[in-house]
Design an enzyme around this catalytic site. Structure first.
Site, short mmCIF file in Angstrom:
data_model
loop_
_atom_site.label_atom_id
_atom_site.label_comp_id
_atom_site.label_asym_id
_atom_site.label_seq_id
_atom_site.Cartn_x
_atom_site.Cartn_y
_atom_site.Cartn_z
N ASP A 36 0.85 -1.19 0.00
CA ASP A 36 0.00 0.00 0.00
C ASP A 36 0.89 1.25 0.00
OD1 ASP A 36 -3.23 0.39 1.15
OD2 ASP A 36 -1.90 2.13 0.99
N THR A 133 -16.03 -2.73 -9.33
CA THR A 133 -17.23 -2.09 -8.80
C THR A 133 -18.42 -2.24 -9.76
OG1 THR A 133 -18.17 0.09 -8.31
CG2 THR A 133 -16.33 0.07 -9.83
N ASP A 134 -19.62 -2.16 -9.21
CA ASP A 134 -20.82 -2.19 -10.07
C ASP A 134 -20.97 -0.89 -10.87
OD1 ASP A 134 -21.58 -0.45 -8.02
OD2 ASP A 134 -23.40 -1.54 -7.48
N GLU A 135 -20.20 0.16 -10.51
CA GLU A 135 -20.37 1.44 -11.20
C GLU A 135 -19.96 1.37 -12.67
OE1 GLU A 135 -19.33 5.01 -9.23
OE2 GLU A 135 -19.91 4.26 -7.27
N TYR A 158 -14.20 8.12 -12.20
CA TYR A 158 -13.86 6.95 -11.36
C TYR A 158 -14.29 5.66 -12.06
CZ TYR A 158 -14.67 3.30 -7.86
OH TYR A 158 -14.70 2.09 -7.20
N SER A 161 -12.33 4.77 -15.13
CA SER A 161 -10.99 4.23 -14.86
C SER A 161 -11.07 2.78 -14.38
CB SER A 161 -10.23 5.11 -13.84
OG SER A 161 -10.83 5.02 -12.56
N LYS A 162 -12.09 2.46 -13.58
CA LYS A 162 -12.24 1.07 -13.12
C LYS A 162 -12.62 0.17 -14.31
CE LYS A 162 -12.06 -0.43 -9.47
NZ LYS A 162 -10.91 -0.96 -8.67
N ASN A 188 -20.22 -0.79 -0.30
CA ASN A 188 -19.89 -1.39 1.00
C ASN A 188 -20.09 -0.37 2.12
OD1 ASN A 188 -17.26 -3.83 0.62
ND2 ASN A 188 -18.75 -3.22 -0.92
N LEU A 198 -20.79 8.38 1.94
CA LEU A 198 -22.07 8.79 2.56
C LEU A 198 -22.22 8.35 4.02
CD1 LEU A 198 -24.99 10.02 1.99
CD2 LEU A 198 -25.69 7.66 1.70
N ASP A 288 -26.46 18.90 -6.69
CA ASP A 288 -26.24 17.49 -7.04
C ASP A 288 -24.81 17.24 -7.51
OD1 ASP A 288 -26.98 14.89 -7.32
OD2 ASP A 288 -28.62 15.27 -8.73
P1 NAD Z 1 -10.06 3.02 -0.12
O1 NAD Z 1 -10.00 4.34 -0.83
O2 NAD Z 1 -10.60 2.96 1.26
O3 NAD Z 1 -8.60 2.37 -0.08
C1 NAD Z 1 -7.73 2.39 -1.17
C2 NAD Z 1 -6.37 1.91 -0.70
O4 NAD Z 1 -5.49 1.91 -1.84
C3 NAD Z 1 -5.72 2.85 0.35
O5 NAD Z 1 -5.15 2.09 1.37
C4 NAD Z 1 -4.66 3.60 -0.45
O6 NAD Z 1 -3.55 3.98 0.34
C5 NAD Z 1 -4.28 2.55 -1.49
N1 NAD Z 1 -3.73 3.17 -2.71
C6 NAD Z 1 -4.28 4.19 -3.43
N2 NAD Z 1 -3.48 4.50 -4.45
C7 NAD Z 1 -2.42 3.67 -4.40
C8 NAD Z 1 -1.26 3.50 -5.20
N3 NAD Z 1 -1.01 4.28 -6.27
N4 NAD Z 1 -0.37 2.53 -4.86
C9 NAD Z 1 -0.60 1.73 -3.79
N5 NAD Z 1 -1.66 1.87 -2.97
C10 NAD Z 1 -2.57 2.82 -3.29
O7 NAD Z 1 -10.87 2.06 -1.10
P2 NAD Z 1 -11.96 0.94 -0.76
O8 NAD Z 1 -13.27 1.59 -0.61
O9 NAD Z 1 -11.44 0.07 0.29
O10 NAD Z 1 -11.98 0.16 -2.16
C11 NAD Z 1 -11.05 -0.87 -2.42
C12 NAD Z 1 -11.30 -1.42 -3.81
O11 NAD Z 1 -12.63 -1.91 -3.91
C13 NAD Z 1 -11.15 -0.36 -4.91
O12 NAD Z 1 -10.55 -0.98 -6.02
C14 NAD Z 1 -12.59 0.03 -5.23
O13 NAD Z 1 -12.71 0.43 -6.58
C15 NAD Z 1 -13.31 -1.28 -4.99
N6 NAD Z 1 -14.72 -1.17 -4.56
C16 NAD Z 1 -15.08 -0.37 -3.53
C17 NAD Z 1 -16.42 -0.34 -3.10
C18 NAD Z 1 -16.87 0.50 -1.94
O14 NAD Z 1 -18.07 0.59 -1.69
N7 NAD Z 1 -15.97 1.13 -1.18
C19 NAD Z 1 -17.38 -1.12 -3.76
C20 NAD Z 1 -16.97 -1.92 -4.84
C21 NAD Z 1 -15.64 -1.95 -5.23
O1 DAU Z 2 -21.18 1.09 -6.03
C1 DAU Z 2 -19.88 0.86 -5.58
C2 DAU Z 2 -19.20 2.18 -5.31
O2 DAU Z 2 -19.79 2.72 -4.16
C3 DAU Z 2 -17.68 2.06 -5.15
O3 DAU Z 2 -17.12 1.60 -6.36
C4 DAU Z 2 -17.07 3.39 -4.76
O4 DAU Z 2 -15.69 3.23 -4.51
C5 DAU Z 2 -17.77 3.88 -3.50
O5 DAU Z 2 -17.27 5.16 -3.16
C6 DAU Z 2 -19.28 3.95 -3.71
O6 DAU Z 2 -19.63 4.98 -4.66
P1 DAU Z 2 -20.89 5.97 -4.43
O7 DAU Z 2 -20.68 7.19 -5.22
O8 DAU Z 2 -22.17 5.23 -4.61
O9 DAU Z 2 -20.71 6.23 -2.83
P2 DAU Z 2 -20.83 7.55 -1.94
O10 DAU Z 2 -20.77 7.11 -0.52
O11 DAU Z 2 -19.89 8.60 -2.39
O12 DAU Z 2 -22.31 8.05 -2.25
C7 DAU Z 2 -23.44 7.21 -2.00
C8 DAU Z 2 -24.68 8.00 -2.44
O13 DAU Z 2 -24.86 9.09 -1.53
C9 DAU Z 2 -24.57 8.61 -3.83
O14 DAU Z 2 -25.85 8.59 -4.44
C10 DAU Z 2 -24.14 10.05 -3.56
C11 DAU Z 2 -24.82 10.36 -2.23
N1 DAU Z 2 -24.11 11.34 -1.34
C12 DAU Z 2 -22.79 11.11 -1.08
C13 DAU Z 2 -22.09 11.99 -0.26
C14 DAU Z 2 -20.62 11.75 0.03
C15 DAU Z 2 -24.79 12.40 -0.79
O15 DAU Z 2 -26.00 12.58 -1.03
N2 DAU Z 2 -24.09 13.27 0.00
C16 DAU Z 2 -22.76 13.12 0.28
O16 DAU Z 2 -22.17 13.98 1.01
#
Ligand code: NAD
Ligand code: DAU
Length: 352
Positions: A36, A133-135, A158, A161-162, A188, A198, A288
């Site tokens: 990391d 991700t589902d995005e 985002y 790129s994924k 998650n 959020l 928004d």
């Molecule tokens: P996060 O942002 O909490 O953590 C990302 C981690 O990657 C951090 O520890 C950061 O230091 C490390 N990192 C970032 N850039 C780096 C680099 N250049 N080299 C090495 N390490 C680096 O992310 P998360 O929410 O835990 O998500 C993890 C993975 O799961 C991601 O690939 C994300 O796209 C995917 N994902 C997330 C969610 C979600 O809801 N959070 C849902 C579906 C998929």
């Molecule tokens: O679906 C999987 C994705 O879920 C992951 O790939 C991403 O890494 C993760 O960040 C998440 O993306 P979202 O954009 O769905 O999550 P976020 O928590 O940013 O936002 C959830 C919803 O809430 C979205 O509709 C935007 C809204 N929101 C978010 C924030 C931060 C608000 O209304 N207010 C806010 O301040």
């Protein structure tokens, strides 16, 4: 079970730390190398309880640094990879898309190249598991679900790129015979979630009695999964997923943002002994998110039927546990919301 040296990238982040913990504790015969860069989202505090385990290693390496990556493969004799390192926040991708191109696309290709080179004797023997991700599937209307065969239609920097990184991983399977597997998961939530997203942002703001900024009309829908269930799914796919396959992972748990926020307010009022309705008064509708995806919903029947995985925690249980964790870990919240976070918060929310 065979000895394996599994490189987990992004292990200091939210989901990565749960995956590292599960593998370190469940598989003492494996060595787990957490690689990391420790960006703003990476925090070794997330792993204090396992950092002394004999089968845990940490390597501070940026996946953009090719020589350091190659050295990590040699030093740790890496046999398999679970790749989670990424820039993960949609709002940040709207402000700085190039950071997402570098880490999510180029970083993933660097890792694929390092793996291909190090495993050149028998690329099919070693697992390369890419977490996505589902995005990538874009935005749904009121009906329907994303399946593994839904066409990609990313709509934010985002998700673009994924999507690109997913294509590279599949291309390395077809072209070079790497034993890849990809999973695409829904939103998650749970402990150690960085408070830019959020649920943890709103928990933190409710504790501090600050405004709760709901984007747009608040009727956007997400499918929420408890992070420990995602970690279990990753364990299942890592061990049993078919080479070259994709699995969708979801919670069968759709919520409109505003309904989720109201539930969170109610639970927080109860847990903080505040009069009912106190936190709801903090709800503030703000400008928004540009290109905001209306609805995500995952059809997770393939992973259930083929590999036997399904969520084990209900949303009510998971959300309650999550709030309890944040209330019990005020020092963690304080640490991650000091310094640079304040600047982020002001610049992200002052113009809304
Ligand atoms: P996060 O942002 O909490 O953590 C990302 C981690 O990657 C951090 O520890 C950061 O230091 C490390 N990192 C970032 N850039 C780096 C680099 N250049 N080299 C090495 N390490 C680096 O992310 P998360 O929410 O835990 O998500 C993890 C993975 O799961 C991601 O690939 C994300 O796209 C995917 N994902 C997330 C969610 C979600 O809801 N959070 C849902 C579906 C998929
Ligand atoms: O679906 C999987 C994705 O879920 C992951 O790939 C991403 O890494 C993760 O960040 C998440 O993306 P979202 O954009 O769905 O999550 P976020 O928590 O940013 O936002 C959830 C919803 O809430 C979205 O509709 C935007 C809204 N929101 C978010 C924030 C931060 C608000 O209304 N207010 C806010 O301040």
């Amino acid at each position: 079970m065979a000895q394996r040296n599994i490189l987990i990238t992004g292990g200091a982040g939210f989901i990565g730390s749960h995956v590292v913990r599960l593998f370190v504790q469940q598989y003492p015969q494996y060595t787990i190398i957490n690689l990391d860069a420790l960006t703003y989202a990476g925090n070794l505090e997330n792993l204090r309880d396992v950092e002394q385990a004999p089968n845990y290693r940490f390597a501070k390496v940026n996946i953009l640094d090719i020589p350091a990556l190659e050295e990590a493969f040699q030093t740790h004799e890496v046999t398999d990879i679970i790749h989670l390192a990424a820039e993960s926040h949609v709002d940040r991708s709207i402000v700085s898309p190039l950071d997402f191109v570098y880490t999510n696309i180029i970083g993933t290709v660097n890792l694929l190249n390092a793996a291909r080179q190090y495993w050149s004797a028998d690329p099919g023997k070693h697992r390369f598991y890419h977490i996505s991700t589902d995005e990538v599937f874009g935005s749904l209307g009121a009906e329907g679900f994303f399946t593994e065969t839904t066409a990609y239609d990313p709509r934010s920097p985002y998700s673009a790129s994924k999507a690109s990184s997913d294509h590279f991983v599949r291309a390395y399977h077809e072209t070079y015979g790497l034993n890849t597997v990809v999973s695409n998961c829904s939103n998650n939530y749970g402990p150690f979630h960085f408070p830019e997203k959020l649920i943890p942002l709103f928990i933190n703001n409710i504790i501090e009695q600050k405004a709760l900024p709901v984007y747009g009309d608040g009727l956007y829908t997400r499918d929420w999964l408890y992070v420990k269930d995602h970690a279990r799914a990753i364990d299942t796919v890592f061990h049993q997923g078919k080479p070259g396959s994709t699995y969708n992972i979801g919670g069968f748990n759709e919520w409109k943002n505003i309904d989720l926020v109201k539930l969170l307010c109610k639970l927080m009022d109860e847990k903080l002994n505040r009069p009912a309705g106190t936190s709801e008064q903090l709800i503030t509708y703000v400008k928004d998110r540009p290109g905001h995806d209306r609805r995500y919903a995952i059809d997770a029947s393939k992973i259930k039927q083929e590999l036997g995985w399904q969520p084990s925690v209900t949303f009510e249980e998971g959300l309650s546990e999550t709030i309890d964790w944040y209330l019990a870990n005020g020092h963690w919240l304080k640490q991650v919301t000091s310094g640079a976070y304040q600047h982020y918060y002001e610049s992200m929310y002052q113009q809304r």
